[in-house]
Scaffold this motif. Structure first.
Motif, PDB file in Angstrom:
ATOM      1  N   SER A   1       0.822  -1.214   0.000  1.00 11.98           N
ATOM      2  CA  SER A   1       0.000   0.000   0.000  1.00 11.98           C
ATOM      3  C   SER A   1       0.854   1.260   0.000  1.00 11.98           C
ATOM      4  O   SER A   1       0.466   2.284  -0.574  1.00 11.98           O
ATOM      5  CB  SER A   1      -0.931   0.003   1.221  1.00 11.98           C
ATOM      6  OG  SER A   1      -0.185   0.089   2.428  1.00 11.98           O
TER       7      SER A   1
ATOM      8  N   LEU B   1      -3.141   4.728   2.534  1.00 12.76           N
ATOM      9  CA  LEU B   1      -4.432   5.019   1.913  1.00 12.76           C
ATOM     10  C   LEU B   1      -4.406   6.371   1.201  1.00 12.76           C
ATOM     11  O   LEU B   1      -5.036   6.535   0.149  1.00 12.76           O
ATOM     12  CB  LEU B   1      -5.534   5.013   2.977  1.00 12.76           C
ATOM     13  CG  LEU B   1      -5.940   3.636   3.522  1.00 12.76           C
ATOM     14  CD1 LEU B   1      -6.982   3.797   4.621  1.00 12.76           C
ATOM     15  CD2 LEU B   1      -6.473   2.744   2.403  1.00 12.76           C
ATOM     16  N   GLY B   2      -3.673   7.329   1.768  1.00 14.16           N
ATOM     17  CA  GLY B   2      -3.582   8.645   1.124  1.00 14.16           C
ATOM     18  C   GLY B   2      -2.933   8.553  -0.240  1.00 14.16           C
ATOM     19  O   GLY B   2      -3.445   9.102  -1.230  1.00 14.16           O
TER      20      GLY B   2
ATOM     21  N   THR C   1      -5.182   6.688  -2.663  1.00 13.69           N
ATOM     22  CA  THR C   1      -6.322   7.504  -3.074  1.00 13.69           C
ATOM     23  C   THR C   1      -5.941   8.475  -4.183  1.00 13.69           C
ATOM     24  O   THR C   1      -6.668   8.630  -5.177  1.00 13.69           O
ATOM     25  CB  THR C   1      -6.874   8.288  -1.868  1.00 13.69           C
ATOM     26  OG1 THR C   1      -7.314   7.366  -0.861  1.00 13.69           O
ATOM     27  CG2 THR C   1      -8.042   9.170  -2.283  1.00 13.69           C
TER      28      THR C   1
ATOM     29  N   GLY D   1      -5.495   6.519  -7.287  1.00 17.63           N
ATOM     30  CA  GLY D   1      -6.795   6.076  -7.782  1.00 17.63           C
ATOM     31  C   GLY D   1      -7.553   7.200  -8.471  1.00 17.63           C
ATOM     32  O   GLY D   1      -8.174   6.987  -9.525  1.00 17.63           O
ATOM     33  N   ILE D   2      -7.509   8.412  -7.908  1.00 18.91           N
ATOM     34  CA  ILE D   2      -8.189   9.552  -8.530  1.00 18.91           C
ATOM     35  C   ILE D   2      -7.545   9.890  -9.874  1.00 18.91           C
ATOM     36  O   ILE D   2      -8.232  10.191 -10.861  1.00 18.91           O
ATOM     37  CB  ILE D   2      -8.155  10.772  -7.585  1.00 18.91           C
ATOM     38  CG1 ILE D   2      -8.978  10.486  -6.324  1.00 18.91           C
ATOM     39  CG2 ILE D   2      -8.696  12.013  -8.294  1.00 18.91           C
ATOM     40  CD1 ILE D   2      -8.868  11.579  -5.276  1.00 18.91           C
TER      41      ILE D   2
END
Length: 365
Positions: free
Chosen positions: A68, A340-341, A344, A347-348
């Protein structure tokens, strides 16, 4: 590197899926071996089924943590690798991964203890095996200079991508247009990084501030020296075959230092789950293999060209990670938030790339 893994060449979705899974064959093998070693280590250290399952679970969690945290690492690796010769691509993906797994996950934590505790390498190994709590304490005490060094290096990497006057693809246009416009100002990235370091150092005590600033300067110098070395070697790349190999060496060194900077946060954060160096090495080593597999897939499939904003998301994630590393000496930020940051942002950027591709196809049709 093998050729022919083209996601557009297949016909069925199953064929594409099989092609994707083939990139991760060695990662799956290393995962099985690593988790088996983790279970064995848990059994010989605890002698109970519960202890065995606990170590097994920690290895799995550490692997997920490393994956991750390393999405952006794989994308940046692929961005650099696509311009390297096949020979140097192969060398990085073989020897480079050996250095990443054994160097950063085993040797690097030992070297920190060797320097911080002023003991020999063998004594550090014994300390890791016999006194894991003391070993963990020394590692945490060394977190301040590591965060300053790694954060500075990563911030330079991220800013150098956006402050490029030749950059012609913009994701966050209102911001990236301005950054490209000011890219011709010599040393603007260095100035921004130094100002950021000065701001964060003001929130630390006198002694900590000095250590933080000195380590940040070393991180900045490392980035500049690697860039200079790569530039000197690449400048003669087209003249002779030997020079071309040296040019690959410059990029190889850049990627190794980059991987080290990415690894700092994962190695330090792993001690929040376990103090056992060998369990940490197994878990993070498994994660490193997936980073290698993702890098190969991105290069061979040309994913960076297909999804035009994917690199942007990765480099924004790098800048965010560098800021988090600067904040870490002031307050603890859980590694799950860091991972996660970054995921994210990537992913965006992937979603934005898919939307752009759909709009282009619609316009052409």
């Amino acid at each position: 590197m093998q050729q022919g893994h083209n996601p557009l060449a297949g016909g069925t979705a199953n064929g594409a899926q099989a092609s994707t899974l083939s990139y991760f064959r060695w990662s799956f093998i290393v995962t099985a071996v690593g988790l088996a070693l983790g279970a064995y280590l848990g059994w010989i250290s605890t002698g109970t089924v519960g202890g065995t399952l606990s170590v097994f679970f920690i290895c799995a969690v550490l692997a997920v943590l490393e994956i991750s945290l390393s999405f952006d690492n794989a994308i940046v690796n692929a961005n650099k690798l696509k311009d390297m010769t096949p020979e140097w691509q192969h060398r990085f993906l073989t020897w480079g991964i050996v250095i990443a797994v054994f160097g950063m996950r085993i040797v690097f934590p030992l070297l920190i203890v060797v320097i911080a505790a002023n003991i020999g390498p063998w004594e550090a190994m014994v300390l890791a095996a016999s006194q894991p709590d003391e070993y963990s304490r020394i590692m945490h005490d060394a977190h301040l200079p590591i965060a300053a060094f790694g954060g500075t290096f990563l911030m330079m990497v991220g800013l150098s991508f956006f402050f490029d006057h030749e950059k012609d693809v913009h994701w966050v246009r209102w911001l990236e247009d301005k950054m490209q416009r000011y890219a011709t100002i010599r040393g603007i990235e260095v100035a921004i990084v130094l100002v950021t370091v000065l701001i964060f150092s003001r929130f630390l005590g006198d002694v900590e501030s000095e250590v933080f600033f000195r380590s940040a300067i070393w991180g900045l110098l490392t980035f500049l020296l690697v860039e200079v070395l790569g530039g000197l070697l690449d400048s003669t790349q087209q003249q002779t075959l030997q020079a071309g190999a040296k040019g690959g060496l410059g990029a190889f060194l850049y990627l190794e230092v980059l991987d080290a900077s990415f690894s700092f946060d994962g190695v330090i954060g792993a001690f929040a789950l376990t103090h056992n160096l060998f369990v940490i090495a197994i878990g993070l080593g498994i994660g490193a293999m997936y980073v290698r597999s993702m890098t190969i897939m991105l290069v061979e499939r040309g994913t960076l060209a297909e999804y035009r904003f994917l690199e942007h998301g990765a480099f924004y994630a790098i800048i965010a990670l560098s800021i988090i590393m600067f904040i870490q000496p002031l307050m603890h930020i859980p590694e799950v938030i860091t991972g996660l940051g970054g995921a994210t942002l990537i992913g965006i950027s992937l979603w934005s790339s898919i939307r752009w591709n759909r709009k282009r196809v619609a316009a052409e049709s």
